[in-house]
Design an enzyme around this catalytic site. Structure first.
Site, short mmCIF file in Angstrom:
data_model
loop_
_atom_site.label_atom_id
_atom_site.label_comp_id
_atom_site.label_asym_id
_atom_site.label_seq_id
_atom_site.Cartn_x
_atom_site.Cartn_y
_atom_site.Cartn_z
N SER A 168 2.26 1.38 -6.18
CA SER A 168 3.07 1.68 -5.00
C SER A 168 4.33 0.85 -5.11
CB SER A 168 2.30 1.29 -3.73
OG SER A 168 3.17 1.22 -2.61
N TYR A 181 -2.73 -4.24 1.84
CA TYR A 181 -2.28 -3.19 0.92
C TYR A 181 -1.29 -3.76 -0.09
CZ TYR A 181 -0.49 1.36 -0.64
OH TYR A 181 -0.12 2.44 -1.39
#
Length: 276
Positions: A168, A181
């Protein structure tokens, strides 16, 4: 084992004299088998589809139903096996059993896509240990132990392979109210590089794809806030959010003989977000 990318012919590539037409397609995945986690929706489904259409047999893993996806792929002539699997904090024993099952039901995988992921949003001060551990477990522990099992199998069979970790842009920045995350994706970036260093000499390449903001279920909260959606879009030089199928090409490239000299590399598919 002969390291991937050495010699005059590797995978689907071949040494050709100047001016001769290409005899093979280096992006073809015919004869390959790709195991994709979290293949039931979003980015995982898009990646699995792209790999299948490039010629690979697909082994799709997800906790959600996959029968419709199997039917869809097979309608396009893609061989597909499916398995319902809870991938949260996978144990080494469970990971080994998945690879064993794959080899017992057909050709074993030589491409692994660690895509399954989870996000818990909220301020760091109110993030519970349960939420923290659930995100770290699925996003970081599971890819590591599945990569171990995958690589042990290939080394045992003296075969090369490719691991693709779906990262990501939060592997490079902290994000907003996504501490677990961001930590998991930073960690997976480190694991990608560490495994590449160790396993590339044995023919196992490890690379990553870092998607930017894509229109998936995980980003629904951002897109439902018009002001935030527009503010985020304005930072993207391409001028729009991405579609899940737009990471498929990067996955095919990293899985194929076209990228045999790449390991420890991350391709950012982010509309230019990180360059801003």
């Amino acid at each position: 084992m002969k390291p991937a990318g050495t010699g005059s012919a590797t995978g689907n590539t071949a040494t050709l004299a100047a001016g001769q037409p290409l005899a093979t397609n280096p992006f073809s995945l015919h004869g390959k088998t790709a195991l994709v986690t979290g293949a039931g929706r979003g980015l995982g489904r898009a990646v699995a589809t792209a790999l299948g259409l490039a010629g690979a047999e697909v082994i799709a893993l997800d906790l959600s139903p996959l029968n419709d996806f199997k039917d869809e792929l097979e309608a396009h002539g893609v061989k597909c096996r499916i398995r319902s699997q809870n991938l949260a904090a996978l144990s080494p024993e469970q990971a080994a059993e998945i690879i064993t099952w794959a080899k017992e039901t057909g050709r074993g995988p030589d491409i692994l896509v660690n895509n399954a992921g989870l996000i818990r949003r909220g301020p760091a001060l109110t993030t519970t240990l349960e939420d923290w551990e659930s995100v770290i477990g699925l996003n970081l522990t599971t890819p590591f132990v599945l990569s171990q099992a995958f690589t042990r199998s290939l080394l045992g069979d003296d075969q090369p392979g490719s691991i693709i970790n779906i990262l990501s842009i939060n592997a490079f920045q902290g994000g907003v109210e996504v501490p677990s995350y961001a930590a998991s994706k930073h960690g997976l970036l480190g694991v990608t590089r560490a495994l590449a260093n160790e396993w590339a000499p044995h023919g196992i390449r490890v690379n990553g794809i870092a998607p930017g903001y894509m229109e998936t279920e995980l980003t629904a909260a951002h897109r439902e806030d018009p002001a935030r959606y527009q503010a985020m879009r304005s930072r993207m030089p391409i001028g729009r959010w991405g579609q899940p199928d737009e990471i498929g090409g990067a996955a095919v490239y990293l899985a194929s003989a076209a990228s045999t000299y790449l390991s420890g590399t991350v391709i950012n598919v982010d509309g230019g977000w990180l360059s801003r």
